[in-house]
Structures are given as C-alpha cells and as structure tokens.
Design a protein around this motif. Structure first.
Motif, PDB file in Angstrom:
ATOM      1  N   SER A  43     -15.178   3.416   9.083  1.00  0.00           N
ATOM      2  CA  SER A  43     -14.547   2.205   8.568  1.00  0.00           C
ATOM      3  C   SER A  43     -13.304   2.580   7.751  1.00  0.00           C
ATOM      4  CB  SER A  43     -15.574   1.475   7.699  1.00  0.00           C
ATOM      5  OG  SER A  43     -15.009   0.316   7.215  1.00  0.00           O
ATOM      6  N   GLY A  44     -12.194   1.917   8.009  1.00  0.00           N
ATOM      7  CA  GLY A  44     -10.956   2.207   7.287  1.00  0.00           C
ATOM      8  C   GLY A  44     -10.097   3.274   7.947  1.00  0.00           C
ATOM      9  N   ALA A  45     -10.568   3.838   9.066  1.00  0.00           N
ATOM     10  CA  ALA A  45      -9.834   4.929   9.734  1.00  0.00           C
ATOM     11  C   ALA A  45      -8.534   4.463  10.389  1.00  0.00           C
ATOM     12  CB  ALA A  45     -10.727   5.583  10.788  1.00  0.00           C
ATOM     13  N   THR A  98       0.847  -1.202   0.000  1.00  0.00           N
ATOM     14  CA  THR A  98       0.000   0.000   0.000  1.00  0.00           C
ATOM     15  C   THR A  98       0.877   1.245   0.000  1.00  0.00           C
ATOM     16  OG1 THR A  98      -0.138   0.212   2.413  1.00  0.00           O
ATOM     17  CG2 THR A  98      -1.773  -1.211   1.363  1.00  0.00           C
TER      18      THR A  98
HETATM   19  P1  ADP Z   1     -10.844   0.353  10.809  1.00  0.00           P
HETATM   20  O1  ADP Z   1     -10.656  -0.679  11.861  1.00  0.00           O
HETATM   21  O2  ADP Z   1     -10.983   1.745  11.357  1.00  0.00           O
HETATM   22  O3  ADP Z   1     -11.964   0.016   9.867  1.00  0.00           O
HETATM   23  P2  ADP Z   1      -8.383  -0.699   9.650  1.00  0.00           P
HETATM   24  O4  ADP Z   1      -7.346  -0.578  10.687  1.00  0.00           O
HETATM   25  O5  ADP Z   1      -9.032  -2.005   9.426  1.00  0.00           O
HETATM   26  O6  ADP Z   1      -9.510   0.425   9.921  1.00  0.00           O
HETATM   27  O7  ADP Z   1      -7.778  -0.205   8.266  1.00  0.00           O
HETATM   28  C1  ADP Z   1      -6.986   0.978   8.130  1.00  0.00           C
HETATM   29  C2  ADP Z   1      -6.485   1.062   6.688  1.00  0.00           C
HETATM   30  O8  ADP Z   1      -5.541   0.003   6.467  1.00  0.00           O
HETATM   31  C3  ADP Z   1      -7.543   0.912   5.620  1.00  0.00           C
HETATM   32  O9  ADP Z   1      -7.189   1.746   4.554  1.00  0.00           O
HETATM   33  C4  ADP Z   1      -7.447  -0.531   5.233  1.00  0.00           C
HETATM   34  O10 ADP Z   1      -7.881  -0.725   3.919  1.00  0.00           O
HETATM   35  C5  ADP Z   1      -5.964  -0.803   5.393  1.00  0.00           C
HETATM   36  N1  ADP Z   1      -5.683  -2.217   5.741  1.00  0.00           N
HETATM   37  C6  ADP Z   1      -6.129  -2.875   6.831  1.00  0.00           C
HETATM   38  N2  ADP Z   1      -5.637  -4.120   6.880  1.00  0.00           N
HETATM   39  C7  ADP Z   1      -4.843  -4.258   5.784  1.00  0.00           C
HETATM   40  C8  ADP Z   1      -4.042  -5.316   5.269  1.00  0.00           C
HETATM   41  N3  ADP Z   1      -3.940  -6.488   5.897  1.00  0.00           N
HETATM   42  N4  ADP Z   1      -3.369  -5.091   4.126  1.00  0.00           N
HETATM   43  C9  ADP Z   1      -3.457  -3.890   3.491  1.00  0.00           C
HETATM   44  N5  ADP Z   1      -4.172  -2.865   3.929  1.00  0.00           N
HETATM   45  C10 ADP Z   1      -4.872  -3.038   5.058  1.00  0.00           C
END
Ligand code: ADP
Ligand code: ADP
Length: 238
Positions: free
Chosen positions: A38-40, A14
């Motif tokens: 979501s995604g934060a 990413t």
């Molecule tokens: P939340 O719990 O607030 O929904 P996350 O911590 O799950 O947020 O995700 C934060 C960011 O990291 C998002 O952009 C998500 O798409 C990205 N992300 C989460 N897990 C992974 C992963 N295993 N690989 C790549 N990107 C990830």
C-alpha cells in the motif's frame, strides 16, 4: 503499444515522487500484474496510464502518439482505447445491468427509464452480446445494487468492454472480493485477454493470483520499479 518515457508523478503539496522516473514498454500480448505494498504507487501508475493523472515529468505514448498531456483529442483516444475496472466497481446502484453497461459507451443519460427510443436496436443488441458474454443475460434488467460482488465486477468488465478497447486496466479489481470469486474474475480477465487480444494491466495485492495469471510481473516500491520479469523469476522478496 504503450511506451512510458521518464515518467514521474508528484502530487501537489508532497515532497516525494509517487512515481519516479518510470521507463517501460507494454505490448499487445502482455498480461501484466503490478504488485507492491500500500502506498507503493500502483494506483497512481494505472491512473497515469489512463489519463486520470497527468505526469509531472515525462510522456506516455499509445501506438506512437503522445496521450499524456490531456488535450481533448488525446482524452478521446484514451477513453476509446482503454477500458478500466475498479476495486469498488463504480457502478450506478439504482440502474440496471444493461443501463450500467450502456454508460460505458454513452455516458450517463438522464432518461434511462426507457431504453427504447434512446438507443438504437443495434446498440441494444451490442450491449446484450457483451452482457451475455459475461454470463449476465438473466440479470440484464436487475438493478446492480442487488447483485453480488462478483456479479458487479462482471458488469464493470462489460461496461469497460462495450467500447471495444485494445487495453484493459484494473485498479485492484478483486480487492473487495473473496478468494474464490477473485480467482474467477482473474480467469475471466485472462480469457478475455486471450480471445480479444487485450493488453491487460492490473494492480493486485495477491501474489499468488499474479503468479498464476500474469505473463509479466512488475513490482513497485516507493514509486520505483524494483522487479520486472516473468512470474517464475518473481519471489516474495521482490
Ligand atoms: P498504491 O496504489 O500502491 O497504494 P498510490 O498510488 O495510491 O499507491 O500512492 C502512492 C503515493 O502517493 C503514496 O505515498 C500516497 O500517499 C501518495 N498519494 C496518492 N494519492 C495522492 C493524492 N491525491 N495527493 C497526495 N498524495 C497522494
Ligand atoms: P451490429 O453489431 O448488430 O451490426 P450496429 O452495427 O448497428 O450493430 O451497431 C450498433 C451500435 O453498437 C453502434 O454504436 C456500434 O458502434 C456498436 N457496435 C456494435 N457492434 C460493434 C462492434 N463489433 N464494434 C464496435 N461497436 C459495435
């Protein structure tokens, strides 16, 4: 108790940080709710505290000891000191309540058919005390697959507490539960926080629950802390 120092997390493949330059300290009396869309980065944040995710940059300290570079000694400390509860409970469906609770201390044992012989009377008694504390005594030998969502989460909490952690982490622990049950679980977590003096850190998407129970609210957006303060100061725009 926990110090987060310049922590960033970027997932492989990413181009944006999932967490960006986080600096925070948590102390024993804190009951922290983490809000954000979501995604934060909420889940990444909790997973980074408990060692499931290693920071790309920065360090996490527990009582002054660095726990964020994942050697065996550090992982043992983290596992002992931090209990974790999950959105989907992460229980073993075909095992009973007491068997699931025991996995929190002893891991999964192949021969759970007979508890006697595998666990000492003292160990079983201790598990029973925790189960009784969660109001689950009558369900002790019920397979968890037959329980309601609220009962399953009580088992999840009992499993997290059997190691007598100092810290309880929750990754959306009420997101699969109806509003009434969510409130009950939060009331239970708050009571445990007070009685056991647990530092409690919970992701939640329900602002009302956070405002009702938290002593401190954090709000995350695009991996950054955009609010850190008391529930009274928090408004929907934060
Ligand atoms: P939340 O719990 O607030 O929904 P996350 O911590 O799950 O947020 O995700 C934060 C960011 O990291 C998002 O952009 C998500 O798409 C990205 N992300 C989460 N897990 C992974 C992963 N295993 N690989 C790549 N990107 C990830
Ligand atoms: P009891 O609490 O009845 O005296 P024991 O001292 O025999 O039980 O402990 C049996 C097992 O249960 C041990 O593995 C112990 O670590 C665990 N245990 C029991 N009580 C506690 C406690 N208060 N704190 C931590 N572990 C406990």
């Amino acid at each position: 108790m926990i110090d987060i120092k310049k922590v960033s997390v970027r997932y492989r493949g990413t181009t944006e940080d999932a967490l960006s330059d986080i600096n925070l300290s948590f102390k024993k009396g804190d009951f922290i709710c983490i809000l954000g869309k979501s995604g934060a980065g909420k889940s990444t944040f909790i997973r980074t505290i408990n060692g499931l995710q290693t920071p790309t940059i920065g360090e996490i300290h527990l009582d002054g000891l660095q726990i964020s570079n994942k050697n065996e000694k550090q992982l043992r400390i983290v596992r002992r000191e931090m209990g974790m509860v999950f959105q989907h409970f992460n229980l073993i469906p075909r095992l009973t309540v007491i068997q699931n609770v025991l996995t929190g201390k002893f891991g999964y044992r192949n021969n759970f058919k007979s508890l006697i012989g595998w666990f000492t009377p003292g160990e079983l008694e201790h598990a029973e005390r925790v189960i009784s504390d969660m109001g689950l005594s009558k369900l002790r030998d019920r397979r968890v697959e037959h329980l309601s969502g609220g009962q399953k989460q009580r088992v999840g909490i009992a499993r997290a507490l059997i190691q007598q952690p100092k810290i309880l982490l929750g990754d959306e622990p009420v997101a699969s539960l109806d509003p009434g049950t969510s409130n009950e679980i939060f009331a239970l977590l708050k009571e445990l926080h007070n009685r056991l003096e647990l530092l409690t850190i919970i992701n939640v998407h329900d602002i009302d629950l956070a405002k009702r129970y938290a002593t401190r609210i954090l709000s995350l957006k695009d991996g950054e802390i955009i609010f850190d303060g008391s529930p009274d100061e928090f408004t929907e725009d934060d």
